[in-house]
Design a protein around this motif. Structure first.
Motif, PDB file in Angstrom:
ATOM      1  N   VAL A 135     -61.155  -6.434  40.410  1.00 29.54           N
ATOM      2  CA  VAL A 135     -59.809  -5.840  41.223  1.00 29.54           C
ATOM      3  C   VAL A 135     -58.925  -7.079  41.880  1.00 29.54           C
ATOM      4  N   ILE A 136     -57.634  -7.171  41.563  1.00 30.84           N
ATOM      5  CA  ILE A 136     -56.899  -8.282  41.958  1.00 30.84           C
ATOM      6  C   ILE A 136     -55.926  -7.682  43.111  1.00 30.84           C
ATOM      7  N   GLY A 137     -56.149  -8.334  44.316  1.00 31.89           N
ATOM      8  CA  GLY A 137     -55.373  -7.541  45.577  1.00 31.89           C
ATOM      9  C   GLY A 137     -56.526  -6.820  46.192  1.00 31.89           C
ATOM     10  N   THR A 138     -56.616  -6.758  47.453  1.00 23.93           N
ATOM     11  CA  THR A 138     -57.566  -6.235  48.154  1.00 23.93           C
ATOM     12  C   THR A 138     -56.995  -5.442  49.614  1.00 23.93           C
ATOM     13  N   GLY A 139     -55.586  -5.110  49.059  1.00 28.63           N
ATOM     14  CA  GLY A 139     -54.932  -4.179  50.189  1.00 28.63           C
ATOM     15  C   GLY A 139     -55.252  -2.805  50.465  1.00 28.63           C
ATOM     16  N   ARG A 140     -54.235  -2.007  50.381  1.00 20.39           N
ATOM     17  CA  ARG A 140     -54.557  -0.294  50.702  1.00 20.39           C
ATOM     18  C   ARG A 140     -55.049   0.261  49.612  1.00 20.39           C
ATOM     19  N   ILE A 141     -54.436  -0.215  48.157  1.00 21.17           N
ATOM     20  CA  ILE A 141     -55.178   0.554  47.139  1.00 21.17           C
ATOM     21  C   ILE A 141     -56.283   0.279  46.642  1.00 21.17           C
ATOM     22  N   ALA A 142     -57.039  -0.763  46.642  1.00 17.01           N
ATOM     23  CA  ALA A 142     -57.954  -1.232  46.023  1.00 17.01           C
ATOM     24  C   ALA A 142     -59.260  -0.403  46.635  1.00 17.01           C
ATOM     25  N   PRO A 143     -59.287  -0.477  47.852  1.00 19.70           N
ATOM     26  CA  PRO A 143     -60.758   0.686  48.190  1.00 19.70           C
ATOM     27  C   PRO A 143     -60.438   2.100  47.231  1.00 19.70           C
ATOM     28  N   ARG A 144     -59.379   2.632  47.455  1.00 20.06           N
ATOM     29  CA  ARG A 144     -59.357   3.881  46.709  1.00 20.06           C
ATOM     30  C   ARG A 144     -59.732   3.753  45.327  1.00 20.06           C
ATOM     31  N   PHE A 145     -59.346   2.712  44.476  1.00 18.28           N
ATOM     32  CA  PHE A 145     -59.495   2.495  43.218  1.00 18.28           C
ATOM     33  C   PHE A 145     -61.103   2.571  43.269  1.00 18.28           C
ATOM     34  N   ILE A 146     -61.994   1.835  43.959  1.00 20.64           N
ATOM     35  CA  ILE A 146     -63.332   1.515  43.994  1.00 20.64           C
ATOM     36  C   ILE A 146     -63.940   3.291  44.309  1.00 20.64           C
ATOM     37  N   SER A 147     -63.347   3.723  45.187  1.00 22.30           N
ATOM     38  CA  SER A 147     -64.119   5.077  45.239  1.00 22.30           C
ATOM     39  C   SER A 147     -63.912   6.180  44.195  1.00 22.30           C
ATOM     40  N   GLU A 148     -62.645   5.967  43.582  1.00 21.22           N
ATOM     41  CA  GLU A 148     -62.262   6.902  42.505  1.00 21.22           C
ATOM     42  C   GLU A 148     -63.137   6.515  41.319  1.00 21.22           C
ATOM     43  N   ALA A 149     -63.306   5.157  41.019  1.00 20.22           N
ATOM     44  CA  ALA A 149     -63.690   4.727  39.709  1.00 20.22           C
ATOM     45  C   ALA A 149     -65.455   5.294  39.799  1.00 20.22           C
ATOM     46  N   LYS A 150     -65.937   5.469  40.742  1.00 14.56           N
ATOM     47  CA  LYS A 150     -67.272   6.150  40.821  1.00 14.56           C
ATOM     48  C   LYS A 150     -67.401   7.597  39.944  1.00 14.56           C
ATOM     49  N   TYR A 151     -66.169   8.206  39.876  1.00 16.51           N
ATOM     50  CA  TYR A 151     -66.257   9.498  39.014  1.00 16.51           C
ATOM     51  C   TYR A 151     -65.843   9.121  37.592  1.00 16.51           C
ATOM     52  N   VAL A 152     -65.915   8.010  37.342  1.00 17.75           N
ATOM     53  CA  VAL A 152     -65.538   7.791  35.968  1.00 17.75           C
ATOM     54  C   VAL A 152     -66.629   7.160  35.203  1.00 17.75           C
ATOM     55  N   SER A 153     -67.564   7.572  34.047  1.00 14.92           N
ATOM     56  CA  SER A 153     -68.500   6.659  33.497  1.00 14.92           C
ATOM     57  C   SER A 153     -67.858   5.782  32.697  1.00 14.92           C
ATOM     58  N   GLY A 154     -68.927   4.777  32.617  1.00 17.21           N
ATOM     59  CA  GLY A 154     -68.446   3.614  31.656  1.00 17.21           C
ATOM     60  C   GLY A 154     -67.801   2.383  32.426  1.00 17.21           C
ATOM     61  N   ILE A 155     -67.638   2.501  33.691  1.00 19.54           N
ATOM     62  CA  ILE A 155     -66.876   1.342  34.284  1.00 19.54           C
ATOM     63  C   ILE A 155     -67.541   1.066  35.657  1.00 19.54           C
TER      64      ILE A 155
END
Ligand code: CTP
Length: 449
Positions: A135-155
């Motif tokens: 992840v590039i940039g660790t502002g407001r969206i990055a944490p959301r990306f990390i928590s949503e990525a958990k629901y996608v297999s293969g990443i």
């Protein structure tokens, strides 16, 4: 005659499926197999199914155990089917033990032992390399990306990059992943893909360097400030044979896609007008207001209202009029963009200092589609007609905050399965960059004046 029914996705058909169907058939004289639709699976959070439904049905058919194959496409259907087909036994693998006990009121429920050590999930993981994403940039969206990525297999999100050390340190304390505050090249070495969620003006450079290093790129909107840069990035991605995707979340949400398809189906006639608005009042100290150069409503949110316009009316607009209400520092508190097409028109409105109704209206010659705020998540919309008593309501599936659909699309594209490119094409993304460029030119002129 004893009738048995069972259900499943049967993705990447495997030994566990075969054995389950064999034993299910042996429980009675007639076996009905329900195969799930993609839509149904998406609704229950299974968003990585690889084989198309016809292939999954064909694989079930080839076993020779199913006397009849049906489609499962909605919640509550099992009770309907059991009654409709006069079922004696409902069966499913032991991973579901207890879950379907409520069906005992309608027939006998039998949980069959699951075959150990095989599942579609395991096969999906083995079939495709796990995508390591930074992840590039660790502002407001990055944490959301990390928590949503958990629901996608293969990443897996394995690292983060941000030249601003304070923000990165905070992020590191929260998520224990590798963090880099300099050495962008070194950060790139350890990832297959990047998600760019840094300030707007840095998107292009980060994306270009990542693509040059052969990395897949998912870039937050606006990806670039000029058409030329957008074209260059898509050409570079093609040359390097990697995926480049602009992160306009709505584009990948199932409900939004359904809305677009219904609008294009002719149900509301010819589309003559698309009106879309996104406003969120910003804190005076926030980047949206305080950043005199790259703040303002349009750069922040313009991608949302432009998306349905470009998706529905296309990229061949004939005129673009941009008007903004500016703050003392010159950022746009409110922007209205009028786009003209032959035979159709559109309006995109964004605000950070003016609040308006965040709705999407698609007007046609026979009726119109109304999607209320938050239309960009598209959990519901309606079709209305001249006759006010006819209202058709749609409530599509939607999970989490929607980012998982975008991430899932990205992974699918990287693994080259599915033909999902249509959700936001390079041409559509380039057309949006063109409008961003016109906006930036106007802003520059106004700043000089
Ligand atoms: N099944 C089984 N043994 C396995 C895997 C699946 O008996 N090793 C059964 C399930 O319990 C279900 C049917 O096969 O009754 C269809 O399962 P499905 O969900 O399509 O397969 P999975 O491999 O479990 O899929 P996923 O990993 O995506 O959950």
């Amino acid at each position: 005659m004893k009738k048995v029914i069972t259900y499943g996705t049967f993705d990447l058909f495997h030994e566990g499926h075969y054995k389950l169907l064999k034993r299910a058939r042996e429980l009675g004289d007639y076996l009905i197999v329900g195969v799930t639709t993609e839509h149904f699976d998406e609704g229950r959070g299974k968003i990585n199914v690889i084989d198309p439904i016809m292939e999954r049905i064909e694989n079930v058919r080839k076993t020779g155990f199913a006397d009849e194959i049906i489609i499962e496409d909605h919640e509550g259907q099992k009770i309907e089917d059991i009654q409709k087909y006069g079922i004696d036994i409902f069966t499913v693998g032991s991973d579901w033990t207890g879950y379907f006990d409520y069906l005992n009121a309608f027939c006998k429920v039998i949980y069959l032992d699951r075959t150990p050590n095989v599942s579609s999930t395991i096969l999906r993981k083995n079939k495709f390399q796990i995508v390591r994403i930074g992840v590039i940039g660790t502002g407001r969206i990055a944490p959301r990306f990390i928590s949503e990525a958990k629901y996608v297999s293969g990443i897996i999100v394995n690292s983060a990059y941000n030249p601003e050390k304070d923000s990165l340190d905070r992020f590191h304390r929260r998520f224990e992943i590798d963090c880099y505050s300099d050495h962008y090249d070194e950060f790139l070495e350890n990832v297959d893909a990047v998600y760019i969620a840094s300030p707007h003006e840095t998107h292009y450079e980060y994306a270009r360097t990542a693509l040059e290093h052969g990395k897949h790129v998912l870039c937050e909107k606006p990806m670039t400030f000029t058409r030329r840069e957008a074209v260059e990035l898509y050409e570079l991605a093609q040359e390097k044979d990697v995926v480049l995707m602009e992160g306009i979340k709505a584009a990948y949400c199932p409900g939004f896609q359904q809305l677009i398809n219904i609008a294009k189906s002719g149900k509301i006639g010819e589309i003559r007008d698309v009106e879309a608005c996104f406003s969120r009042l910003a804190d005076p100290d926030s980047r949206e207001i305080a950043d005199a150069k790259y703040g303002g409503g349009f750069l922040e949110y313009g991608g949302y209202p432009l998306l349905p316009i470009i998706k529905l009316l296309g990229i061949n607009y004939t005129k673009v009029d941009i008007d903004s209400i500016l703050s003392d520092t010159g950022i746009d508190l409110y922007t209205k963009i009028q786009i003209r097409y032959p035979g159709a028109m559109a309006t995109a409105k964004t605000g950070v200092g003016v609040k308006s109704e965040g709705q999407l209206i698609v007007a046609g010659t026979k009726g119109y589609i109304l999607a209320e705020s938050p239309w960009w998540l598209t959990r519901k919309f309606e079709i209305r007609y001249e006759n006010p008593s006819i209202i058709e309501k749609y409530e599509p599936n939607f999970q989490g905050d929607g980012l998982r659909y975008e991430i899932s699309e990205f992974v699918s594209k990287i693994n080259k399965f599915g033909m999902r490119g249509y959700r936001l094409t390079a041409e559509e993304s380039i057309a949006m960059a063109d409008i961003v460029e016109r906006f930036m030119e106007k802003r520059k002129k106004e700043a000089k004046a």
